[in-house]
Design a protein around this motif. Structure first.
Motif, short mmCIF file in Angstrom:
data_model
loop_
_atom_site.label_atom_id
_atom_site.label_comp_id
_atom_site.label_asym_id
_atom_site.label_seq_id
_atom_site.Cartn_x
_atom_site.Cartn_y
_atom_site.Cartn_z
N TYR A 37 75.70 11.72 64.04
CA TYR A 37 75.02 11.13 65.23
C TYR A 37 74.09 10.14 65.15
O TYR A 37 73.63 10.32 64.43
CB TYR A 37 74.97 12.34 65.97
CG TYR A 37 76.31 13.38 66.65
CD1 TYR A 37 77.57 12.69 67.24
CD2 TYR A 37 76.26 14.58 65.94
CE1 TYR A 37 78.43 13.59 67.71
CE2 TYR A 37 77.13 15.24 65.70
CZ TYR A 37 78.32 15.11 66.64
OH TYR A 37 79.45 15.99 66.32
N ARG A 38 73.61 10.40 66.73
CA ARG A 38 71.68 8.78 66.49
C ARG A 38 71.99 9.97 67.94
O ARG A 38 72.03 10.45 68.70
CB ARG A 38 72.08 7.39 67.19
CG ARG A 38 73.08 7.01 66.09
CD ARG A 38 72.81 5.17 65.61
NE ARG A 38 73.42 5.15 64.42
CZ ARG A 38 72.33 5.26 63.18
NH1 ARG A 38 71.23 5.48 63.68
NH2 ARG A 38 73.49 4.59 62.46
N LEU A 44 73.60 10.06 76.60
CA LEU A 44 74.80 9.36 77.25
C LEU A 44 75.68 10.43 77.12
O LEU A 44 76.76 10.16 78.54
CB LEU A 44 75.09 8.45 75.84
CG LEU A 44 74.15 7.13 75.57
CD1 LEU A 44 74.96 6.02 74.75
CD2 LEU A 44 74.96 6.33 77.05
N SER A 45 76.37 11.09 76.50
CA SER A 45 77.50 12.23 76.05
C SER A 45 77.20 13.21 77.48
O SER A 45 77.93 13.35 78.36
CB SER A 45 77.53 12.79 74.75
OG SER A 45 77.86 12.28 73.95
N ILE A 70 75.33 1.17 70.59
CA ILE A 70 76.35 1.31 71.97
C ILE A 70 77.21 0.39 71.96
O ILE A 70 78.17 0.58 72.92
CB ILE A 70 75.48 1.24 73.10
CG1 ILE A 70 74.05 2.38 72.80
CG2 ILE A 70 75.56 1.08 74.21
CD1 ILE A 70 72.67 1.61 73.70
N GLY A 71 77.38 -0.75 71.87
CA GLY A 71 78.04 -1.76 72.22
C GLY A 71 78.70 -1.53 73.28
O GLY A 71 77.66 -1.60 74.09
N ILE A 72 79.89 -1.72 73.87
CA ILE A 72 79.94 -1.42 75.35
C ILE A 72 80.60 -0.12 75.47
O ILE A 72 81.16 0.19 77.06
CB ILE A 72 81.54 -3.41 75.79
CG1 ILE A 72 82.68 -2.43 74.83
CG2 ILE A 72 80.89 -4.34 75.27
CD1 ILE A 72 84.13 -2.61 74.69
N GLY A 73 80.04 0.61 75.28
CA GLY A 73 80.47 2.32 76.08
C GLY A 73 81.76 2.75 75.02
O GLY A 73 81.53 3.67 76.17
N ILE A 74 82.31 2.40 74.11
CA ILE A 74 83.48 3.01 74.26
C ILE A 74 83.66 3.99 73.51
O ILE A 74 84.55 5.08 74.33
CB ILE A 74 84.36 2.21 73.01
CG1 ILE A 74 84.87 0.22 73.42
CG2 ILE A 74 85.51 2.90 72.74
CD1 ILE A 74 85.77 -0.53 72.54
N ILE A 273 80.17 15.64 72.02
CA ILE A 273 79.36 14.95 72.11
C ILE A 273 79.69 14.64 71.23
O ILE A 273 80.67 13.88 70.49
CB ILE A 273 78.07 15.56 71.02
CG1 ILE A 273 77.19 16.64 71.84
CG2 ILE A 273 77.00 14.50 70.45
CD1 ILE A 273 76.98 16.37 72.74
N TYR A 274 79.61 12.59 72.06
CA TYR A 274 80.85 12.00 71.42
C TYR A 274 79.50 10.58 70.95
O TYR A 274 78.07 10.10 70.99
CB TYR A 274 81.11 10.97 72.50
CG TYR A 274 81.89 11.90 73.21
CD1 TYR A 274 83.17 11.90 73.21
CD2 TYR A 274 81.73 12.23 74.42
CE1 TYR A 274 83.99 12.82 74.10
CE2 TYR A 274 82.75 13.02 75.36
CZ TYR A 274 83.78 13.67 74.66
OH TYR A 274 84.60 13.87 76.18
#
Length: 424
Positions: A37-38, A44-45, A70-74, A273-274
């Motif tokens: 993870y980061r 966020l999760s 993070i990108g677009i949060g997928i 946790i994603y």
């Protein structure tokens, strides 16, 4: 008009200077944690698990890796047409251009973003804490208390309370006093830096305090709201929560993941946790390898011995190497015959053959004794350690080093070795 009951504002712009060379090239929330993870994955999760689907992430220092992650949060199911995750860096305005100068100043500069969603409530979060919390339960508490501001607090040992903002609350949980890092704390209830504001109260306070230099929630906004008579309540949280802002607490939090019964469990089905996962091959453990009580990431090859350590993805550990009580991040190569004890190795480091890390007595670091402590060896991202050298405790190394950098083949305890021109 879009209407969201509660949106989250996640402060992720911090440099994290107390993590030393680990944050030279990345913001603290983007530092790897737990092998996979980061750090930012945890808040966020928590948001998506709590039903909060609109998150503004405020970035500033070294944002590239964080933005890419993070990108677009997928991974967090935050790729929404309405809401979702939005990265909010500082930007040039028509009147003036300025960096975020404090936590509240950063939020003030994004009033327009928040107004877009016309929220009832705004949840303030920090991007550098490891914990699981259902923010919906905290929101229910906020509503039931008829509060203007709810501050999440947790009991800490009284001797540690001076490190935190401390709240004094009455029997109805109403906050009567707020102390910011007091020398003599009156309470052991520490603010976790997690707040729920009723939107009108927040907006008025931000506008009223907009000219305050380095405007901060703990130092300015909370005391201002308290003085004008807003209702502040304390929401007590008793779960696992760790501020991983120092090398010692970061190392400890990683080590706690590999306890037989971990205090912080990454394997629960109901509160996942994603994270963004790369497509990489499975791990490979050779016949000669020995692994005890460790986390080993995908794509990692182990030919030596690993004890009580957290190893990231795509790491290679050569034959005859012994890794003990250490954290090795993604993409690092450890040669043959390396002995490592209590080290934190950042991403894409190369340690050549027969290097010994963590030798000698423990003496304070000469440059930053408060940062490089706990008996750890800390090696920054992309560094190179030549073969046959020994490295002492409370040391930091950054950059491509050569044998001549190690007098008599040794970097003594308490020394700092920098080869990339930046400050340690």
């Amino acid at each position: 008009m879009i209407k969201k009951e509660m949106i989250a504002m996640l402060l992720a712009g911090g440099q994290g200077s107390r993590l030393g060379v680990l944050t030279e090239k990345v913001a603290k929330p983007a530092v790897a944690f737990g092998g996979k993870y980061r750090i930012i994955d945890f808040p966020l999760s928590n948001c998506i698990n709590s039903g909060v689907d609109t998150v503004g992430v405020l970035t500033q220092y070294q944002p590239l890796r964080l933005n890419t992650h993070i990108g677009i949060g997928i991974p967090w199911d935050l790729d929404r047409n309405i809401g979702g995750v939005t990265v909010l860096p500082p930007y040039e305005k028509s009147g003036n251009s300025e960096w975020y100068t404090g936590t509240a100043n950063a939020i003030y500069q994004n009033l327009t973003y928040m107004e877009n969603y016309n929220p009832e409530y705004v949840l303030m979060l920090s991007g550098d804490h490891i914990y699981k919390m259902d923010y919906e339960v905290m929101l229910d508490f906020h509503k039931a208390s008829n509060a203007d501001i709810t501050i999440a607090v947790m009991p800490v040992p009284i001797e540690e309370a001076s490190r935190f903002g401390v709240v004094i609350a009455d029997e109805q949980n109403r906050i009567t006093e707020f102390q910011e890092k007091p020398e003599h704390p009156k309470s052991n209830l520490a603010s976790m830096g997690i707040y729920i504001f009723s939107w009108k109260v927040l907006k008025e306070a931000l506008i009223a305090m907009k000219d305050q230099s380095n405007c901060d929630f703990g130092k300015h906004i909370i005391p201002y709201c308290h003085e004008r008579g807003d209702k502040l309540v304390a929401y007590e949280y008793n779960g696992y929560w760790k501020d991983v802002g120092t090398l010692g607490s970061y190392w400890e939090a990683n080590m706690e993941l590999i306890d037989i019964i971990p205090e912080f469990n990454l394997y629960e089905e109901f509160w996942k946790i994603y994270t963004g996962s790369e497509i990489i091959p499975p791990q490979y453990i050779s016949a000669e390898a020995k692994i005890t009580k460790s986390i080993i990431g995908d794509g990692t090859e182990v030919y030596g011995e690993v004890q009580n350590s957290v190893i990231g993805a795509g790491v290679t550990i050569g034959k005859g190497s012994v890794i003990k009580d250490s954290i090795i991040m993604k993409g690092t190569t450890i040669g043959e015959g390396v002995v490592m004890d209590r080290a934190i190795i950042a991403e894409n480091v190369k340690i050549d053959n027969n290097v010994v890390l963590g030798v000698g007595e423990e003496v304070p670091n000469k440059v930053k004794p408060n940062v490089y402590s706990f008996g750890l060896v800390t090696i920054g991202e992309g560094s190179y350690i030549p073969p046959n050298v020994k490295i002492g405790k409370n040391t930091a190394i950054s950059g491509t080093t050569v044998p001549e950098d190690y007098p008599d083949g040794l970097l003594e305890s308490g020394e700092t070795l920098k080869k990339d021109g930046e400050e340690a």
